[in-house]
Write an enzyme that holds these catalytic residues in place. Structure first.
Site, mmCIF file in Angstrom:
data_model
loop_
_atom_site.group_PDB
_atom_site.id
_atom_site.type_symbol
_atom_site.label_atom_id
_atom_site.label_comp_id
_atom_site.label_asym_id
_atom_site.label_seq_id
_atom_site.Cartn_x
_atom_site.Cartn_y
_atom_site.Cartn_z
ATOM 1 N N ALA A 15 21.238 -1.919 -67.707
ATOM 2 C CA ALA A 15 22.210 -0.983 -67.158
ATOM 3 C C ALA A 15 21.669 0.434 -67.049
ATOM 4 O O ALA A 15 22.233 1.252 -66.318
ATOM 5 C CB ALA A 15 23.473 -0.991 -68.018
ATOM 6 N N SER A 17 17.886 0.992 -67.155
ATOM 7 C CA SER A 17 16.517 0.962 -66.636
ATOM 8 C C SER A 17 16.171 -0.454 -66.209
ATOM 9 O O SER A 17 16.812 -1.425 -66.617
ATOM 10 C CB SER A 17 15.512 1.453 -67.689
ATOM 11 N N HIS A 241 21.724 -14.018 -66.062
ATOM 12 C CA HIS A 241 22.428 -13.047 -66.891
ATOM 13 C C HIS A 241 21.487 -12.693 -68.027
ATOM 14 O O HIS A 241 21.009 -13.574 -68.742
ATOM 15 C CB HIS A 241 23.731 -13.632 -67.431
ATOM 16 N N ASP A 242 21.209 -11.410 -68.204
ATOM 17 C CA ASP A 242 20.180 -11.024 -69.173
ATOM 18 C C ASP A 242 20.499 -11.511 -70.576
ATOM 19 O O ASP A 242 19.586 -11.822 -71.355
ATOM 20 C CB ASP A 242 19.920 -9.513 -69.146
#
Length: 487
Positions: A15, A17, A241-242
């Site tokens: 969100a 970098s 999705h990280d």
């Protein structure tokens, strides 16, 4: 399994970098190198808060060029993961209809009540298993229902799928990220058509679902040329999705564990075989998101290091190491706030807002940066404790150890406070968990690693981990929790 060592590019967008990492993977080796890092700066325009998606795509191309230079111009695959819920809309020609809206934009204020009037909150949770968060894709789509952009849209792509489309020309919707939209049934791992129909959401906007490890196209010739790469270079769907990628990189063995993925957000919970869809779980605001190999990420969203990031920004970017040393000398648990409170969601004035919350609850008001920092870290540790305790109770799934992965592993004070608060050993690492999970799914698609246990075994053999034992009496943490609840 093949004995060759292969090179993978992990595009990992957070969100605040983005980074492109190069993973070199063999049957018993795993090395990760940062090729390129770039800022992710949302932009406030007259219509609201937006992502600079073209700037991010430019950063991805620069990163692929740097990754190729690192690997002699040849990559074996590319994978992309990012934050959840946000999306871009495409017209009939495949062109982007405006910059994607940022999940912190105000457009979803008051939308939940409108949704619940059509689909009551208990029914919505029973069908989708997702915690209430005002920015879930479902609420964003209801908020956008009357917009011209949505009226003209022919395709909706979640952020990593949008970037993959620009790289390859192929469209798809990766499952782990789709599960954050509140439009997936976690039992069937397919779209919830009943929920979408009740809310007037056209699921035909979404591209076909992909599983982690599925092929997602090959880099277009123009991308190869711009990045200086030799083709063909496949793009592989990862846990896009990280958090799904980060949980896949939890270096657990066969012990019973909880995890905390730390960064801008803290995602604290368990890895389960099936969702927990009880109303008690809903009222505790736990979510059931999908992970690799049929797993469910049963977790609670906590505001995370966003609180500290915003304070550091307000203070003019002081030296973080010195700030944490000063914070460690501040008496513990003197003042705490609810780290999951939506009051802290928006940017701006974070030190003042934390002080105001302490004043309103009758606690000692932190004034100096060190005092506010200690308040934040104590509050996060307390939120971690509550989430781990609640998850064990609600899922009837006891744990013996807590794994902390992600950027928060660099914060030794937070890791120690989390061990103290939970009364459990904490294993911290790896820091770049999302990128490692991304790389390992690509490697698995090439047969270099086996199942999820094999991926984690490779991590435990190759990645540095730090162990923290709980110190002090957990009773003071229980008392702080009770004080916060009463406030």
């Amino acid at each position: 399994m093949s004995g060759a060592v292969k090179s993978y590019a992990a595009v990992d967008l957070g969100a605040s970098s983005g980074r492109v990492m190069v993973g070199r993977v063999g049957p018993d080796s795993l090395e990760l190198t940062e090729a390129h890092r770039f800022p992710n700066r949302p932009v406030r325009v007259p219509e609201g808060l937006r992502w600079d998606i073209l700037g991010l795509y430019g950063g991805v191309l620069d990163g692929l060029r740097a990754a190729g230079a690192h690997c002699g111009g040849r990559l074996d695959s590319v994978g992309i993961d990012s934050w959840a819920v946000d999306y871009g809309l495409l017209d009939a020609d495949g062109a982007l209809l405006g910059n994607p809206v940022h999940y912190r934009d105000a457009r979803t204020e008051g939308i939940a009540e409108k949704v619940w009037a059509s689909v009551p909150a208990p029914e919505l949770y029973a069908a989708t298993g997702l915690q209430y968060a005002p920015f879930n894709t479902l609420y964003q789509l209801v908020a956008a229902r009357a917009s011209d952009q949505l009226a003209y849209a022919k395709r909706l792509l979640l952020i990593p799928d949008l970037l993959a489309y620009w790289l390859t020309g192929e469209q798809g919707t990766e499952l782990t990220n789709a599960s954050t939209t509140q439009l997936i049934d976690p039992r069937t791992r397919a779209w919830s058509y009943d929920i979408a129909s009740a809310l007037g959401i056209d699921l035909g906007l979404f591209a076909p679902l992909r599983q982690p490890g599925d092929p997602a196209g090959v880099l277009r010739a123009e991308v190869l040329e711009e990045a200086g790469l030799s083709g063909p270079v496949p793009v592989t769907a990862v846990g896009s999705h990280d958090t799904a990628s980060a949980v896949a990189a939890v270096p657990a063995t066969d012990e019973r564990f909880a995890y905390i993925c730390t960064g801008t957000w803290s995602l604290a919970g368990l890895e389960l075989d099936a969702p927990v869809l009880t109303q008690e779980s809903r009222l505790a605001n736990f979510t059931n998101e999908l992970g690799l190999d049929g797993t469910v990420r049963y977790l609670r969203n906590i505001m995370g290091l966003w609180l500290l990031q915003e304070c550091v920004r307000a203070w003019g970017e002081p030296d973080l190491g010195a700030l944490l040393l000063d914070a460690a000398r501040v008496p513990a648990l003197r003042s705490v706030v609810d780290a999951g409170d939506a009051a802290f969601l928006a940017p701006g004035r974070m030190p003042e807002r934390i002080a105001e919350a302490c004043r309103a609850s009758g606690q000692q008001v932190p004034e100096s940066p060190a005092e506010i920092t200690r308040c934040i870290l104590d509050s996060l540790a307390l939120a971690h404790r509550k989430a781990v305790e609640d998850a064990q109770r609600l899922a009837d799934h006891p744990v013996d150890v807590v794994y902390v992965v992600g950027g928060g592993t660099r914060n030794a004070l937070l890791c120690q406070l989390t061990a103290d608060a939970c009364g459990l050993p904490v294993v911290a690492g790896p820091t770049e968990a999302a990128a490692l999970g991304n790389v390992l799914v690509q490697a698995r698609a090439h047969g270099l690693v086996g199942d999820l246990a094999g991926m984690r075994g490779l991590l435990t053999r190759t990645q540095p981990l730090t162990h923290y034992e709980p110190q002090g009496d957990t009773a003071r943490w229980r008392a702080a929790q009770a004080r916060l609840t009463a406030g």
